[in-house]
Design an enzyme around this catalytic site. Structure first.
Site, PDB file in Angstrom:
ATOM      1  N   GLY A  55      33.428  41.422  46.133  1.00  9.32           N
ATOM      2  CA  GLY A  55      33.992  42.641  45.785  1.00  9.32           C
ATOM      3  C   GLY A  55      32.827  43.692  45.706  1.00  9.32           C
ATOM      4  N   CYS A  82      30.566  35.071  46.323  1.00  9.93           N
ATOM      5  CA  CYS A  82      29.764  36.528  46.204  1.00  9.93           C
ATOM      6  C   CYS A  82      30.056  36.938  44.849  1.00  9.93           C
ATOM      7  CB  CYS A  82      30.206  37.266  47.145  1.00  9.93           C
ATOM      8  SG  CYS A  82      28.940  38.499  47.741  1.00  9.93           S
ATOM      9  N   HIS A 170      29.692  33.685  51.646  1.00 12.64           N
ATOM     10  CA  HIS A 170      30.979  33.805  51.995  1.00 12.64           C
ATOM     11  C   HIS A 170      31.474  32.503  52.922  1.00 12.64           C
ATOM     12  CE1 HIS A 170      31.774  37.737  50.320  1.00 12.64           C
ATOM     13  NE2 HIS A 170      30.831  38.188  50.759  1.00 12.64           N
ATOM     14  N   SER A 229      60.538  39.581  63.536  1.00  8.48           N
ATOM     15  CA  SER A 229      62.124  39.376  63.212  1.00  8.48           C
ATOM     16  C   SER A 229      62.693  38.295  64.219  1.00  8.48           C
ATOM     17  CB  SER A 229      62.520  40.836  63.763  1.00  8.48           C
ATOM     18  OG  SER A 229      62.572  40.970  65.103  1.00  8.48           O
ATOM     19  N   LYS A 371      50.454  35.814  59.377  1.00  3.40           N
ATOM     20  CA  LYS A 371      51.117  35.791  61.000  1.00  3.40           C
ATOM     21  C   LYS A 371      51.008  34.352  61.600  1.00  3.40           C
ATOM     22  CE  LYS A 371      52.360  38.855  63.898  1.00  3.40           C
ATOM     23  NZ  LYS A 371      53.371  39.775  63.705  1.00  3.40           N
TER      24      LYS A 371
END
Ligand code: XMP
Length: 515
Positions: A55, A82, A170, A229, A371
């Site tokens: 953040g 982090c 990270h 869809s 996705k």
């Protein structure tokens, strides 16, 4: 069976969705929640582990995002990344301070503890991605330092007995060479996850719960032919067969052959059971667009007309119980419902919800999926690969990839040019490497020579970008021979095009679309 869950507690960092995706790549279900989520709610979810994200704040400032210390007393393993690592130290009595040098970029991290469960199988010196101003000056009591860098005395620390782990770097970004392995060590080695979140079982249980939810009700779905869809439609078709009606509006602004491809999969000759309605509304859209050149205006017209056509069809279908929406997990997070990092994406939502469709409830079968998971589910459901691996395509379609006025002739030009481009990119084996690529039709005409004839025709612009999140992008380096081949095919095969240019602009200052 209760499913295992790892929770990402979001403190507003930019890679938070990536953390959840990496955990899910370990076949462990993972959800993102804001740091404002109450601890009682977290407890009720009975997580196997909790990950605190990065953040932009300093944890010792009074107004910075924080959390109750109780989190570390639940007996649930916690990994702080982090900002999350600094906050863990700060809350548990360590010291976090402003560093003299900002550590940024790929950094060599030296592992000090071979026993650490987090670093099992990790090289003693490993490249990690750093991005921080503050640093852990003094770890909290009970913690041991397990890694350091040249500038950072505490690159990782842990209290193994309490299952608390902190890393300054990270692990979720690809620049951290062994980050995936470290996260896998956390979810399997520390949290003890079994890793049974698999796409086949997800699909199976999603179909079952859709069947229970819908009962004997009727469901309506606006099918665009896009990945989301299409996958949602197939899932429902498997659940409830022809209680489902899909309306596919062909606005005449699709890529070459796309309308027929969608019909081949979902229509009466396809293998799925559902009611499929194709509305050939090309002429209607072209006449609404006649004379319109301003891109925003074109977007509005296409969006509104789409809704009108859909509504007319919905009226014919009559009252339904459910309307399907292809919402996916990033939409949930980005609309502020999940995590903390709000991204404004409303300009991509063409049209919104229809005013007149008589339905009782919305169903969103893909609400939990990223996705790449939607694509996996699509393959699992038997959708053809070309449909599942489709590139992003804007709702207003080629309408915005034609600069200036849209006409049927121009649509044909850009469709043909784009088809050739995609074909050659695939032949060159580049299709899986590029983020997004397409042809657009500029509104520029210029003089050329063809045979012995002077021509005065249009220029096609080719675009190809590499991007991680579609918020920024850089132009891709397509091999010269491929560009030459595409150019020569387009000017030879597409009438009224006599010039091809390649767009080198990044985003920013450009956009990915060429509109
Ligand atoms: P831009 O052009 O804004 O595009 O850099 C970023 C990504 O979004 C896609 N895009 C859209 N997708 N409806 C969509 O569903 C839209 O209206 C729309 N406009 C742009 C674009 O193709 C790229 O992937």
């Amino acid at each position: 069976m209760k499913r295992e869950n790892v929770i990402v507690l979001d403190f507003g960092g930019q890679y938070n969705q990536l953390i959840a995706r990496r955990v899910r790549e370990c076949s462990v279900y993972c959800e993102i929640y804001s740091y404002k989520t109450e601890i009682e709610k977290l407890k009720a979810m009975n997580p196997k582990g909790i990950i605190l994200t990065g953040g932009p704040n300093s944890c010792y400032e009074p107004d910075s995002p924080t959390y109750t210390k109780e989190l570390f007393e639940l007996g649930v393993p916690v990994l702080g990344i982090c900002y999350g690592s600094q906050l863990m130290m700060h809350l548990l009595g360590g010291e976090v301070a402003r560093a003299e040098v900002r550590e940024y970029g790929k950094t060599e991290v030296l592992i000090d503890s071979r026993e650490s469960l987090l670093f099992q199988g990790i090289s003693p010196s490993t490249i990690c991605w750093m991005s921080h101003f503050d640093y852990i000056k003094e770890p909290a009591p009970g913690f041991t330092v397990t890694a350091h860098t040249a500038d950072c005395p505490v690159a990782a620390a842990e209290n193994a007995a309490r299952k608390l782990y902190a890393v300054q770097f990270h692990p979720e970004v690809l620049h951290t060479a062994e980050g995936k392995e470290m996260l896998a060590n956390f979810v399997y080695g520390v949290c003890g996850c079994a890793g049974d979140w698999k796409m086949d079982s997800f699909v199976e249980s999603a179909i079952k719960s859709l069947r229970e939810k819908v009962g004997s009700g009727k469901v309506l779905c606006a099918l665009s032919g896009g990945v989301d869809s299409s996958v949602a439609a197939v899932m429902l078709s498997k659940a409830i067969g022809n209680q489902l009606t899909c309306v596919f509006v062909d606005h005449g602004l699709l890529r070459k052959n796309e309308g027929d491809e969608v019909e081949a999969v979902f229509g009466k000759d396809g293998k799925y059971e559902l009611n499929f309605i194709r509305v050939n509304a090309q002429e209607r859209f072209y006449s609404k667009l006649a004379g319109v050149t301003e891109p925003e205006k074109k977007r509005k017209i296409i969006g509104e007309e789409f809704i009108r056509v859909f509504e007319e069809e919905a009226k014919k279908v009559g009252a339904v119980d459910f309307l399907v929406q292809g919402t996916i997990y990033p939409d949930v997070v980005e609309s502020g419902l999940g995590g903390e990092s709000t991204v404004i994406k409303s300009h991509h939502n063409v049209g919104g919800l229809p005013d007149y469709v008589d339905f009782k409830e919305i169903i969103e079968p893909l609400r939990e999926l990223f996705k790449d998971e939607v694509r996996k589910a699509g393959l699992e459901l038997g959708l053809p690969e070309y449909l599942v691996n489709r590139q992003p395509f804007p709702g207003p379609g080629l309408g915005i990839r034609i600069i200036g006025e849209v006409t049927a002739e121009k649509v044909k030009m850009v469709q043909d040019a784009d088809y050739i481009y995609r074909e050659e990119i695939a032949k060159a084996g580049l299709d899986k490497q590029l983020g997004q690529y397409f042809a657009a039709l500029t509104n520029m005409r210029s003089v050329g020579v063809m045979g012995d004839e002077r021509t005065y025709d249009y220029a096609v612009a080719l675009r190809a970008v590499n991007t991680i999140d579609f918020m920024t992008a850089e132009s891709a380096q397509i091999p010269w021979e491929v560009l030459q081949k595409v150019t020569s095919r387009i000017v030879n095969e597409v009438s009224h095009v006599n010039r091809v240019v390649y767009d080198l602009t990044g985003k920013p200052p450009g956009t990915i679309e060429f509109e």
